[in-house]
Design an enzyme around this catalytic site. Structure first.
Site, mmCIF file in Angstrom:
data_model
loop_
_atom_site.group_PDB
_atom_site.id
_atom_site.type_symbol
_atom_site.label_atom_id
_atom_site.label_comp_id
_atom_site.label_asym_id
_atom_site.label_seq_id
_atom_site.Cartn_x
_atom_site.Cartn_y
_atom_site.Cartn_z
ATOM 1 N N HIS A 83 0.807 -1.085 0.151
ATOM 2 C CA HIS A 83 0.591 0.019 -0.306
ATOM 3 C C HIS A 83 0.786 1.408 0.330
ATOM 4 O O HIS A 83 0.443 2.778 -0.292
ATOM 5 C CB HIS A 83 -0.921 0.123 1.624
ATOM 6 C CG HIS A 83 -0.249 0.329 2.321
ATOM 7 N ND1 HIS A 83 -0.359 -0.356 3.609
ATOM 8 C CD2 HIS A 83 -0.385 1.828 2.910
ATOM 9 C CE1 HIS A 83 -0.110 0.458 4.441
ATOM 10 N NE2 HIS A 83 0.578 1.156 4.267
ATOM 11 N N ASP A 202 1.253 -7.644 1.953
ATOM 12 C CA ASP A 202 1.636 -6.146 2.373
ATOM 13 C C ASP A 202 2.411 -5.146 2.303
ATOM 14 O O ASP A 202 3.278 -5.184 2.644
ATOM 15 C CB ASP A 202 0.914 -5.329 3.254
ATOM 16 C CG ASP A 202 0.471 -3.726 3.064
ATOM 17 O OD1 ASP A 202 0.784 -3.488 1.886
ATOM 18 O OD2 ASP A 202 -0.502 -3.197 3.509
ATOM 19 N N SER A 612 4.083 2.331 8.357
ATOM 20 C CA SER A 612 3.759 1.232 7.254
ATOM 21 C C SER A 612 5.289 1.391 6.312
ATOM 22 O O SER A 612 5.811 2.093 6.693
ATOM 23 C CB SER A 612 2.680 1.879 6.331
ATOM 24 O OG SER A 612 1.030 1.357 6.892
HETATM 25 N N1 ARG Z 1 -5.027 0.331 7.638
HETATM 26 C C1 ARG Z 1 -3.309 0.618 7.272
HETATM 27 C C2 ARG Z 1 -2.906 2.144 6.981
HETATM 28 O O1 ARG Z 1 -3.225 3.170 7.774
HETATM 29 C C3 ARG Z 1 -3.747 -0.036 5.753
HETATM 30 C C4 ARG Z 1 -3.719 0.944 4.808
HETATM 31 C C5 ARG Z 1 -4.244 0.679 3.532
HETATM 32 N N2 ARG Z 1 -4.540 -0.404 3.495
HETATM 33 C C6 ARG Z 1 -5.946 -0.537 2.658
HETATM 34 N N3 ARG Z 1 -6.934 -1.507 2.524
HETATM 35 N N4 ARG Z 1 -7.129 1.061 2.896
HETATM 36 O O2 ARG Z 1 -2.559 2.602 6.330
HETATM 37 N N1 GLU Z 2 -1.602 1.554 7.611
HETATM 38 C C1 GLU Z 2 -0.629 2.786 8.277
HETATM 39 C C2 GLU Z 2 0.756 3.248 7.557
HETATM 40 O O1 GLU Z 2 0.313 3.539 6.137
HETATM 41 C C3 GLU Z 2 0.077 2.025 9.602
HETATM 42 C C4 GLU Z 2 -0.332 1.414 9.971
HETATM 43 C C5 GLU Z 2 -1.020 2.333 11.221
HETATM 44 O O2 GLU Z 2 -1.718 3.338 10.805
HETATM 45 O O3 GLU Z 2 -0.963 1.992 12.644
HETATM 46 O O4 GLU Z 2 1.502 4.098 8.193
#
Ligand code: ARG
Ligand code: GLU
Length: 676
Positions: A83, A202, A612
């Protein structure tokens, strides 16, 4: 007597809460190293951060503008999340080469794909410059002194109680080496996002290139793979509950020290408003996506990014309420106020802060409302960019502005515009409703629906061809551009409400006072996209009464979720075939009596957005995973970290290796890695 015991209780609450809480500055990690070693870390503070010799910090980079990456070979091979690489992968993709859908694997260095505009940043050094700033020196002057063509910045910690200079080396030739298809890299999609158990592969792989002297350079075919001073060896031994874990990366934004007023604003005002407004937008986009596969692809990235924060905020509100954060903070503040009452320099602090919140909240709220409504109407932004392009060049709009329209659909934007303007009207106090907007609505149709139709029917920016044919004057007077200007907010938006200068000035003495008063508490500076260390251990948690969540997920869980009829759960056929043959090579393992492949794990590390792609490191300093998310019950940890339930989610490095090897057929990459 009663008050004393409450104070003790609160102190105790914070002591236990500091168990695995904290994002520590790497150059000050010495103060934590004893605790880290007790928990299983076997290396020294100098191994983590040193300016005299190569250290782990040289293997960690800020990837793009808001993710982390790590070197895994001495030839610049870099890992991050799928991502995090998504934008680059999308940019390199076309109908003939759809790397999002099918994945991409360079089979030699020559096949690696340069990503224009992508940079990675390595921290060269950091330095406490508090004394200089306090002596009145300008941060610009301190930055200007930095030599060697480095990028430097001075960042406040603890709301300006400390200042650090950060010196970075910025690399500009970064190439895509490999990525799994989205059906692996984004497996579970928005459905599983922020959720454990998780089965997302990921990750994506890049390589950084440098000039012949190993220094940053613009892309050139003569560049050589960058030779980092340090890279991570990869542990193939596996992980189990209780193992030490350390995360080294760039968390973006936490607010652990804000007063109850700020938390109340987040949980009662800001989050609920933003959630409701985004729910409407997501409903419109999802409905359009269901009508057409082309739109599903076109709006996939937009949907994902709108949904990501939308879902997080929902968990955050629940978490703050469940923990009773507002009441806890209030009690803590009362205790503090009693202590501060007879200290002249601190006695007024809380009152001043509360007054500042009352003063700032209104315009900050309007800024947030603008950002979630009028600002999201794409046509306004596009019209403005097109006008600026014509204005600057006095002639034609360069062809590269076509890309603004690649993922643009004016019909969807029109429907969204109607919804967000109605949402704006609903959430905007009547006296704050912009006069100019009311005039436009009255002049052009009388209702929001009619006005939006007028804007979209008469704008010259709905397609590249139209914008190109329009005159500068027409674009200047474009109704979509007028709408854009109405929503141009004159107050700067800060990282969060507490960072507004009118409020922040009180936090400086407040944090100073807290550290004097609450000496049991382990203080660490809030995240601000500077390099941090978090440590903890692999651990399951009690999800609900009678429901314990194990810390490890496996390929069997992917197969259980696999469903060709559901986009988020439709795995590539090759993975089904591998599973059917149990053809796991060296990556197969017996887990709970089943021969399978480990996929993801959770641990107690304190992480945030920006972490991330961060390396997850074992006690020996080897890579065991890549961080990519938090669990649903952890989403409030930017405000209050609860060690009993807060867990970060990582993809197991063995699943990464398995996918490179079995799915990608790119095991030649192992030759340059150190597999242990
Ligand atoms: N929750 C994670 C973050 O905050 C992953 C986000 C990307 N994945 C998604 N399905 N949108 O960035
Ligand atoms: N998915 C988040 C990011 O893209 C990191 C996970 C979080 O926020 O804990 O930075």
């Amino acid at each position: 007597m009663k008050k004393i015991s409450l104070a003790l209780l609160l102190c105790f609450a914070f002591i236990t809460a500091s168990a695995d809480e904290g994002m520590w500055l790497p150059n000050l990690i010495g103060s934590r190293i004893k605790d880290m070693r007790q928990k299983g870390f076997r290396l020294s503070a100098e191994d983590i951060y040193s300016i005299n010799q190569a250290s782990m910090k040289d293997a960690v980079v800020l990837f793009g503008s808001g993710c982390t990456g790590e070197y895994i070979s001495e030839e610049g091979l870099l890992l991050t999340n799928h991502h995090c690489g998504y934008g680059s992968i999308q940019k390199l993709s076309s109908v003939e080469h759809d790397y999002l859908t099918y994945g991409f694997w360079a089979m030699s260095r020559g096949e690696e794909l340069p990503v224009p505009g992508l940079t990675v940043r390595r921290l060269v050094r950091m330095e406490d410059v508090t004394a200089r700033i306090e002596a009145g020196e300008d941060s610009e002057k301190i930055i200007a002194e930095v030599e060697g063509g480095y990028f430097a910045s001075v960042q406040p910690m603890y709301y300006g109680n400390q200042y650090f200079l950060f010196v970075y080396e910025v690399f500009r030739d970064v190439r895509l080496v490999g990525t799994p298809p989205s059906s692996i890299g984004k497996f579970g999609g928005d459905t599983d996002n922020w959720i454990w158990p998780r089965h997302t592969g990921d990750f994506s792989i890049f390589r950084v290139y440098a000039d012949k002297d190993n220094k940053p350079a613009d892309y050139s075919k003569d560049n050589k793979p960058y030779r980092p001073a340090r890279h991570f060896a990869i542990s193939t031994k596996g992980v189990k509950e209780g193992d030490f874990t350390m995360i080294y990366g760039f968390p973006g934004n936490t607010q652990e020290y804000v007063i109850s007023d700020a938390v109340e604003y987040v949980a009662e005002v800001s989050d609920p408003m933003k959630i409701a407004l985004r729910t409407e937008r997501l409903d419109i986009i999802s409905a359009a996506q269901e009508q057409s596969p082309a739109i599903r692809i076109q709006y996939a990235a937009k949907h994902a990014s709108i949904a990501n924060a939308w879902k997080k905020w929902q968990g955050e509100v629940l978490g703050i309420k469940r923990l009773g954060t507002v009441d806890k903070k209030r009690a803590y503040e009362n205790e503090f106020a009693e202590w501060a009452a007879d200290k002249e320099e601190y006695a007024h602090l809380l009152d001043s802060m509360k007054a500042a919140y009352n003063e700032v909240r209104e315009w900050y709220y309007m800024g947030e409302l603008y950002a979630e409504t009028g600002k999201t109407i794409e046509l306004g932004g596009i019209a403005n960019v097109m006008y600026a392009a014509k204005h600057r060049r006095h002639e034609n709009i360069a062809d590269n502005f076509r890309k603004l329209y690649v993922n643009y659909n004016a019909d969807i934007d029109r429907a969204l515009a109607k919804a967000v303007l109605k949402g704006f009207e609903r959430y905007c106090p009547a006296e704050k409703f912009p006069v100019a907007l009311r005039e436009e609505i009255n002049k052009y149709g009388g209702t929001i629906d009619a006005y939006v139709d007028y804007v979209f029917d008469n704008s010259n920016a709905t397609s590249f061809e139209k914008a190109e044919a329009a005159t500068k004057e027409q674009l200047e007077a474009d109704p979509a551009r007028r709408l854009f200007e109405i929503f141009t907010f004159d107050k700067k938006m800060y990282r969060n409400l507490s960072n507004a200068p009118e409020i922040e000035r009180w936090y400086r003495p407040y944090l100073h006072a807290l550290r004097e008063w609450d000496q049991q508490r382990a203080f660490y500076p809030d995240a601000n996209l500077t390099l941090r260390v978090a440590y903890g251990s692999i651990a399951g948690y009690q999800y609900a009464d009678g429901e314990y969540h194990n810390p490890v997920s496996t390929l069997d869980g992917i197969i259980e979720k696999d469903n060709p009829a559901i986009y988020d759960y439709n795995i590539p056929q090759v993975l089904r075939d591998i599973y059917a043959r149990k053809d796991y090579g060296r990556w197969g393992e017996n887990i709970n009596g089943r021969y399978t492949v480990p996929v993801a794990f959770i641990a107690t590390n304190h992480t945030s957005g920006g972490n991330s792609g961060s390396p997850v490191i074992n006690g020996k300093g080897e890579l065991i995973g890549i961080n990519f998310d938090r669990t649903w019950l952890s989403t409030m940890s930017d405000i209050e970290f609860d060690p009993t339930i807060c867990r970060n989610i990582s993809v197991d490095i063995r699943y990464v290796m398995f996918v490179i090897d079995r799915v990608g057929g790119a095991s030649y990459l192992f030759d340059e890695m150190k597999l242990k």
